[in-house]
Design a protein around this motif. Sequence first.
Motif, PDB file in Angstrom:
ATOM      1  N   ILE A 127      15.249  -6.348   0.455  1.00  0.00           N
ATOM      2  CA  ILE A 127      14.838  -4.919   0.745  1.00  0.00           C
ATOM      3  C   ILE A 127      14.273  -3.930   0.887  1.00  0.00           C
ATOM      4  CG2 ILE A 127      16.549  -3.651   0.961  1.00  0.00           C
ATOM      5  CD1 ILE A 127      19.750  -4.752   0.043  1.00  0.00           C
ATOM      6  N   ASP A 128      13.772  -4.730  -0.269  1.00  0.00           N
ATOM      7  CA  ASP A 128      13.039  -4.154  -0.300  1.00  0.00           C
ATOM      8  C   ASP A 128      10.982  -4.166   0.300  1.00  0.00           C
ATOM      9  OD1 ASP A 128      13.930  -2.169  -2.661  1.00  0.00           O
ATOM     10  OD2 ASP A 128      12.721  -2.876  -4.359  1.00  0.00           O
ATOM     11  N   GLY A 129      11.426  -5.485   0.690  1.00  0.00           N
ATOM     12  CA  GLY A 129      10.446  -6.105   1.488  1.00  0.00           C
ATOM     13  C   GLY A 129      10.631  -5.095   2.774  1.00  0.00           C
ATOM     14  N   LEU A 130      11.845  -5.590   3.427  1.00  0.00           N
ATOM     15  CA  LEU A 130      12.371  -4.880   4.582  1.00  0.00           C
ATOM     16  C   LEU A 130      11.216  -3.181   4.655  1.00  0.00           C
ATOM     17  CD1 LEU A 130      13.252  -4.866   7.555  1.00  0.00           C
ATOM     18  CD2 LEU A 130      15.462  -4.606   6.563  1.00  0.00           C
ATOM     19  N   PHE A 131      11.794  -3.149   3.162  1.00  0.00           N
ATOM     20  CA  PHE A 131      11.421  -1.776   3.345  1.00  0.00           C
ATOM     21  C   PHE A 131       9.644  -0.976   3.880  1.00  0.00           C
ATOM     22  CE2 PHE A 131      15.946   0.626   2.341  1.00  0.00           C
ATOM     23  CZ  PHE A 131      15.912   0.877   3.244  1.00  0.00           C
ATOM     24  N   MET A 132       8.887  -2.138   2.856  1.00  0.00           N
ATOM     25  CA  MET A 132       7.466  -2.312   2.999  1.00  0.00           C
ATOM     26  C   MET A 132       7.354  -2.249   4.124  1.00  0.00           C
ATOM     27  SD  MET A 132       5.405  -5.002   0.549  1.00  0.00           S
ATOM     28  CE  MET A 132       6.100  -6.743   1.555  1.00  0.00           C
ATOM     29  N   LEU A 133       7.793  -2.980   4.758  1.00  0.00           N
ATOM     30  CA  LEU A 133       7.306  -3.623   6.134  1.00  0.00           C
ATOM     31  C   LEU A 133       7.165  -2.061   7.076  1.00  0.00           C
ATOM     32  CD1 LEU A 133       8.115  -7.335   6.825  1.00  0.00           C
ATOM     33  CD2 LEU A 133       6.122  -5.878   6.355  1.00  0.00           C
ATOM     34  N   LEU A 134       8.381  -1.594   6.858  1.00  0.00           N
ATOM     35  CA  LEU A 134       9.314  -0.771   8.120  1.00  0.00           C
ATOM     36  C   LEU A 134       8.394   0.868   7.174  1.00  0.00           C
ATOM     37  CD1 LEU A 134      13.099  -0.447   7.931  1.00  0.00           C
ATOM     38  CD2 LEU A 134      11.521  -1.011   9.571  1.00  0.00           C
ATOM     39  N   PHE A 135       8.029   0.935   6.229  1.00  0.00           N
ATOM     40  CA  PHE A 135       6.797   1.891   5.627  1.00  0.00           C
ATOM     41  C   PHE A 135       5.868   1.871   6.233  1.00  0.00           C
ATOM     42  CE2 PHE A 135       8.948   2.435   1.679  1.00  0.00           C
ATOM     43  CZ  PHE A 135       9.970   2.935   1.522  1.00  0.00           C
ATOM     44  N   ALA A 136       5.132   0.681   6.562  1.00  0.00           N
ATOM     45  CA  ALA A 136       3.484  -0.008   6.797  1.00  0.00           C
ATOM     46  C   ALA A 136       3.550   0.470   8.186  1.00  0.00           C
ATOM     47  CB  ALA A 136       3.823  -1.301   6.402  1.00  0.00           C
ATOM     48  N   LEU A 137       5.054  -0.065   9.295  1.00  0.00           N
ATOM     49  CA  LEU A 137       5.005   0.451  10.121  1.00  0.00           C
ATOM     50  C   LEU A 137       5.261   1.997  10.821  1.00  0.00           C
ATOM     51  CD1 LEU A 137       5.471  -0.376  13.367  1.00  0.00           C
ATOM     52  CD2 LEU A 137       8.475  -0.641  13.151  1.00  0.00           C
ATOM     53  N   ALA A 138       5.865   2.280   9.615  1.00  0.00           N
ATOM     54  CA  ALA A 138       5.624   4.364   9.731  1.00  0.00           C
ATOM     55  C   ALA A 138       4.483   4.684   9.578  1.00  0.00           C
ATOM     56  CB  ALA A 138       6.842   4.942   8.971  1.00  0.00           C
ATOM     57  N   TRP A 139       3.835   4.472   8.656  1.00  0.00           N
ATOM     58  CA  TRP A 139       2.182   4.929   8.314  1.00  0.00           C
ATOM     59  C   TRP A 139       1.809   4.730   9.849  1.00  0.00           C
ATOM     60  CZ3 TRP A 139      -2.422   1.798   7.569  1.00  0.00           C
ATOM     61  CH2 TRP A 139      -3.427   2.811   6.972  1.00  0.00           C
ATOM     62  N   TRP A 140       1.067   3.466  10.079  1.00  0.00           N
ATOM     63  CA  TRP A 140       0.552   3.062  10.634  1.00  0.00           C
ATOM     64  C   TRP A 140       0.948   3.727  12.122  1.00  0.00           C
ATOM     65  CZ3 TRP A 140       1.765   0.580  16.224  1.00  0.00           C
ATOM     66  CH2 TRP A 140       0.544   0.220  16.821  1.00  0.00           C
ATOM     67  N   LEU A 141       2.712   4.206  12.347  1.00  0.00           N
ATOM     68  CA  LEU A 141       2.779   5.046  13.390  1.00  0.00           C
ATOM     69  C   LEU A 141       2.378   6.565  13.781  1.00  0.00           C
ATOM     70  CD1 LEU A 141       5.893   3.664  14.813  1.00  0.00           C
ATOM     71  CD2 LEU A 141       4.030   3.234  15.910  1.00  0.00           C
ATOM     72  N   SER A 142       2.786   6.791  12.122  1.00  0.00           N
ATOM     73  CA  SER A 142       2.624   8.454  12.208  1.00  0.00           C
ATOM     74  C   SER A 142       0.657   8.063  12.015  1.00  0.00           C
ATOM     75  CB  SER A 142       2.895   8.636  10.976  1.00  0.00           C
ATOM     76  OG  SER A 142       2.166   7.998   9.463  1.00  0.00           O
TER      77      SER A 142
END
Length: 125
Positions: free
Chosen positions: A103-118
Motif C-alpha cells: 500500500i505504501d508502494g502504491l501511495f509512493m507512485l501516487l505521490f510521484a504522480l501528484a508531484w509531477w502533475l502539480s
Amino acid sequence: MKFVRIIFALAAAFGFLALIPGLFVEAGGGSSPVIAGPEYYYGFTALALVFQLIFVMIAFDPDRYHPLIPIAILEKLSFFLPVTILYAQDRVAMGPVFYGAMIDGLFMLLFALAWWLSRKAGQAS
C-alpha cells in the motif's frame, strides 16, 4: 490540485487508521505478541504518525507545501523498498507487514504522480 489534495488526504487517513491501533498492541493483553525492541517499534510508529500530519499539511495547501512532496515519496519508499527486499529473501511473510508495504508502494507512485502533475500545473500559472 484537487487530485493532490485527495491523494494526500487519503494517505493521511489510511496512515492514521493503520498506525494508531499499533500503539495499543501490548495493552491488549492475552494473545498480544511480545514486541522485540519496543523502542524501535514505538519510535517507528510515532515517526510514521508524524508524517501523517505532513500529509495533512500537503492536502490542505499543496501549492505551499509542494517542496515536501519528494520527501513524502521517500517516506513511502523507506518502508516499501526494505520490505520488498526482505520478502524476496523470504525474511518477511505475505501478511499485514507485506500488504502495508505494498500500500505504501502504491501511495509512493501516487505521490510521484501528484508531484509531477502539480509541478506542471505550477508552470502553467
